[in-house]
Enzyme design. Structure first.
Site, short mmCIF file in Angstrom:
data_model
loop_
_atom_site.label_atom_id
_atom_site.label_comp_id
_atom_site.label_asym_id
_atom_site.label_seq_id
_atom_site.Cartn_x
_atom_site.Cartn_y
_atom_site.Cartn_z
N SER A 260 10.54 28.69 -18.85
CA SER A 260 10.15 29.93 -19.27
C SER A 260 9.50 30.78 -17.96
CB SER A 260 8.98 29.82 -20.18
OG SER A 260 8.41 30.74 -20.99
N ASP B 32 16.82 31.61 -28.88
CA ASP B 32 15.36 31.83 -28.37
C ASP B 32 14.89 33.28 -29.03
OD1 ASP B 32 13.13 32.10 -26.82
OD2 ASP B 32 13.97 31.84 -24.94
N HIS C 54 13.37 28.44 -27.73
CA HIS C 54 12.80 28.61 -26.51
C HIS C 54 12.69 27.34 -26.09
CE1 HIS C 54 10.81 30.52 -23.17
NE2 HIS C 54 9.83 29.81 -23.47
#
Length: 871
Positions: free
Chosen positions: A738, A812, A845
């Site tokens: 991330s 995601d 994600h």
């Protein structure tokens, strides 16, 4: 030459396959520390291992072969070790439930057809949220007077292979309620049923007698109203087939702002697209509430609606029902839809409407901005049927200067004779929460993001003559000054209030904290006198070998007044080499009774070396990291190893807070699918979570110096591992997930001299695609254009020459969409950069399916062996 015994210890890691039954013995297998290719330096640690090894699984596989790949079998086994069971203590503190889990979901769970509506994923076949993790088994133990566990009672009666969710105790702890799902087939989905089990016998049975009643698990599914009654969301009996999407659209999609409203939204996905999706949301999410007793008697309550929250009053007389309704929005999730809160009695009488809030599309993007109107409406846990709420006085806009900023109100469910709401407290910062203590006291917390200021007030809600007193006023970033949080106990109604501790000298509350110190975290328990502000430390974790932490108060008293010498605590205990175990600490002698005995999940790494290291950035900012080294490794004898640095940047308002130590050297090293400790077994040194602080003191904007500070922090970390002799300067890889992936790409663009390659998972690389802010950046692209451009590694794709592995979940739903990785890959490829893009089907994600995780490990191992170990 290395001694023969040391050579064997370094060149082999022992992996175990832990059998499902307790009678199975641990079987140890050797995993060779295999490089993808031979290392250049023949006398290095990794080369020594390679010299005695035959080609390994990673080297034998064709890189271009299609399909999911698997790492070596021994790594599969370590990843497949089931996690230790979760625990769940009964309200009366006389039983403890252990919930068994599996290590990872199969990909088939993610592949089931679902619908994405207003920010939620729905499984149409079971009318439930899709992609839920689940438990596989339940067992219950009595807690004996001496602190030991009684015989295990396995909850039974439900189908084999059932997927169990939403497990809750009844208020008296005599029963448990939970849902059961059957079936593994992707095409058929799974049925959902509500079950109850007797805590004494473990016998479970379906709650509803009729199979025609279907559960609606889109939002909150059920809640205990009393010891023998549950409030449940069900599918309305009048519901027919789901709406069909028309072959010809209703019309074009139109969005208009002719009213010139200023509405700024951060990048979103999965919102409602058209009228058909609105109809689907109404269809799947609308519930008929029913009250059902343990003997199966069913009574409908209230009208069908989309209920998102169910809250019975502590005296079991009222129901607070929160629902959302139209008009919906195509730019925000259901959380900002019009929201209605109503009060009903448990016998089905409508009392009143508490509020009906309009659609909230225009909440400012500034931190601490909130919705207009009544928010955070809750029952007081220490009163029969009184509720409280908060209202913003700044219109919910944190940019507006006003005093007070928030007001906390309170009133009974049915006010008498036009009784007005009582003002509990006026706050100049943003309200955060309240902890109640049976009317005598309550602690009110407020916070302001921009300054990181947090304050705690003491109020006496039932004594109007008592003026609010400031208890704590500090920086939320200052871990060293944290006073901890109050320990809570269960009332007779099952609600949570602050426990009052009686001693010969007076009444206190218990404050538990993490105990951050310059030498590492040392959890503590303090007695605090709210009136005099005096405190006394009555318990503290060890500092030398073990890390202990207080988990729960196990003493039960319906009035929540506990004698100090009758204190019972559930604590956890672990060390660098010993897995976490649970103990019961019994006072006054503080005797510790061990109640679990879990084996080491990966004994081959039991003797890994772990150290919290400290070093300085060139501008004097103090930095910390956790350094892991393989078992038996000695840098002075064996030389430097390949190194993987895995991190995530953080934003701070002060240099002092940025340099504080927030970890313990004595915590057990857990391996997860997002943490790279597996590569200890492949001959790597791991530098985990080195602080990468981005500091903006005073009125400074931290991100205006993001690149400079990021490079300085990374350079300090690299120099430190090289100085210690544990890492080869030309064999240091960097990676992150991330915002850590964003960091990785920026480091390869701006500091290519530091790293040989990078691994970036689920990152966002083009900040012009997130124009209304990201992370803690609150300025827009048009307000800070230079910063957005400078921070975007996508813009500098032509500068990246080092190999970078990009991994992203295809679905995601965050701002870091898979498009970010795809476009970044295209830009890199267009400039001839060595790069590889891996898109994981059905993943979000974070990655959850076993097939995906194993493939990510294979890809990472291949990349590290090819571009780092063999560099």
């Amino acid at each position: 030459m290395l001694p023969q015994s040391l050579d064997k210890r370094l060149c082999f890691a022992y992996f175990s396959s832990i059998a499902a039954s307790s009678s199975s013995a641990l079987s140890h297998r050797r995993l060779r520390l295999l490089p993808y290719r031979s290392h250049a330096t023949p006398t290095s640690f990794s080369a020594k291992c390679a010299a005695g090894s035959r080609p390994g699984p990673a080297a034998q596989q064709d890189d271009a072969a299609p399909g999911y790949r698997l790492p070596p079998k021994e790594i599969q086994e370590i990843m497949d070790v089931p996690p230790n069971p979760s625990y769940y203590v009964s309200p009366r503190r006389d039983r403890i439930m252990f919930l068994k889990r599996r290590a990872m979901l199969p990909l088939s769970e993610l592949a089931k057809p679902d619908k994405i509506l207003a920010g939620i994923r729905i499984d149409p076949s079971s009318n439930a949220r899709s992609r839920m993790s689940f438990y596989t088994g339940i067992s219950v133990h009595l807690l004996m007077d001496d602190g030991s566990l009684g015989p295990e009672k396995v909850v039974h009666g439900y189908p084999d292979g059932a997927k169990i969710n939403f497990i809750t105790w009844s208020p008296d702890g005599q029963h448990m309620a939970f849902t059961v799902r059957d079936g593994e087939e992707v095409s058929k989905g799974s049925n959902l049923a509500l079950w109850v089990a007797d805590a004494e016998s473990g016998q479970a049975r379906p709650l509803f007698k009729s199979t025609d009643i279907r559960l609606n698990d889109i939002f909150e599914l059920f809640v205990w109203v009393d010891n023998s009654t549950l409030l449940v969301c069900t599918v309305p009996s009048s519901r027919v087939d789901s709406p069909k999407k028309p072959l010809i659209p209703f019309g074009p999609r139109i969005r208009s702002n002719e009213q010139k409203n200023v509405i700024r939204m951060r990048a979103t996905k999965e919102m409602l697209k058209d009228l058909h999706e609105e109809a689907l949301l109404n269809y799947y999410a609308t519930s008929q509430l029913v009250l059902v007793s343990l003997d199966g008697i069913v009574m409908p309550v209230a009208s069908p609606a989309i209920y998102v929250s169910l809250n019975p009053s502590p005296d079991e007389k009222y129901l607070m029902l929160t629902s959302v309704h139209q008009p919906y929005s195509s730019i925000v999730s259901y959380k900002r839809f019009p929201r209605k809160v109503e009060l009903w009695t448990v016998d089905g009488r409508f009392v009143r409407e508490v509020c009906d809030l309009p659609l909230a599309e225009n909440i400012p993007i500034a931190p601490n901005s909130v919705r207009k109107g009544k928010r955070l409406i809750r029952w007081r846990p220490d009163m029969p049927s009184t509720f409280y709420w908060v209202e913003a006085q700044d219109g919910g806009d944190a940019n507006v200067e006003v005093s007070p900023r928030d007001i906390v109100y309170m009133e009974p469910a049915e006010p008498l004779n036009g009784e007005k709401p009582q003002v509990l407290l006026k706050l100049d910062l943003r309200y955060r929460k309240i902890s109640w203590c049976y009317g005598l006291h309550a602690l009110v917390y407020e916070y302001w993001h921009k300054t990181r200021r947090t304050r705690t007030w003491v109020i006496s809600p039932d004594c109007k003559e008592f003026s609010p007193q400031l208890l704590f006023d500090r920086s939320s970033e200052d871990a060293y000054s944290s006073p901890g949080s109050p320990m809570m106990c269960r009332t007779r109604a099952g609600t949570l209030v602050i426990a009052k501790i009686k001693t010969s000298e007076g009444t206190y509350i218990l404050m538990k904290g993490l105990g951050a110190t310059p030498k590492g975290s040392v959890p503590f328990l303090d007695l605090l006198n709210i009136t005099t502000r005096t405190k006394e430390r009555i318990w503290e974790s060890g500092k030398e070998k073990y890390y202990k932490s207080v988990l729960a108060l196990m003493s039960y008293c319906p009035e929540c007044e506990i004698q100090l010498n009758q204190l019972k605590l559930l604590i956890s205990k672990e060390s660098r080499s010993e897995a976490t175990q649970y103990y019961l600490s019994i006072w006054p002698d503080k005797t510790e009774v061990q109640i679990t005995s879990y084996p080491h999940p990966y004994p081959q790494l039991a003797s890994l070396q772990k150290e919290i290291i400290r070093y300085n950035r060139e501008d004097g900012v103090k930095l910390t990291a956790t350094l892991y080294m393989p078992p038996g490794y000695n840098p002075s004898k064996d030389g430097p190893l390949p190194c993987l640095i895995w991190s995530y940047p953080g934003e701070f308002k002060s240099r002092e807070a940025a340099g504080q130590v927030r970890h313990s050297p004595n915590k057990f090293a857990r391996i997860s699918n997002n943490f790279p400790l597996l590569w200890l077994a492949r001959g790597f040194v791991i530098l985990a979570d080195p602080t990468m602080p981005i500091i903006g003191e005073g009125d400074q904007e931290a991100n205006d110096r993001y690149i400079e500070q990021l490079i300085a922090s990374a350079e300090a970390a690299v120099n430190e591992v090289v100085r210690r002799g544990v890492a080869h300067r030309d064999k240091i890889a960097v990676g992150g997930h991330s915002y850590g992936a964003f960091m990785t790409a920026n480091l390869l663009a701006h500091a290519p001299h530091l790293f040989c390659c990078g691994i970036a998972r689920s990152g966002a690389y083009n900040r012009t695609l997130t124009p209304f802010g990201f992370q803690k950046e609150v300025r827009t692209l048009w307000e800070a254009t230079d910063t957005y451009i400078k921070m975007s590694p996508f813009i500098l794709a032509n500068k990246i020459k080092k190999p970078i592995l990009l991994i992203h979940g295809e679905e995601d739903s965050k701002v870091t969409t898979a498009m970010q990785s795809s476009q970044f890959y295209d830009a890199l490829k267009g400039h001839g950069a060595p790069c590889r893009l891996v898109i994981l089907p059905f993943e979000g994600h974070r990655y959850t399916a076993r097939e995906s995780i194993m493939h990510v490990i294979w890809e990472t191992d291949r990349w590290l062996q090819k571009y780092c170990a063999s560099n």
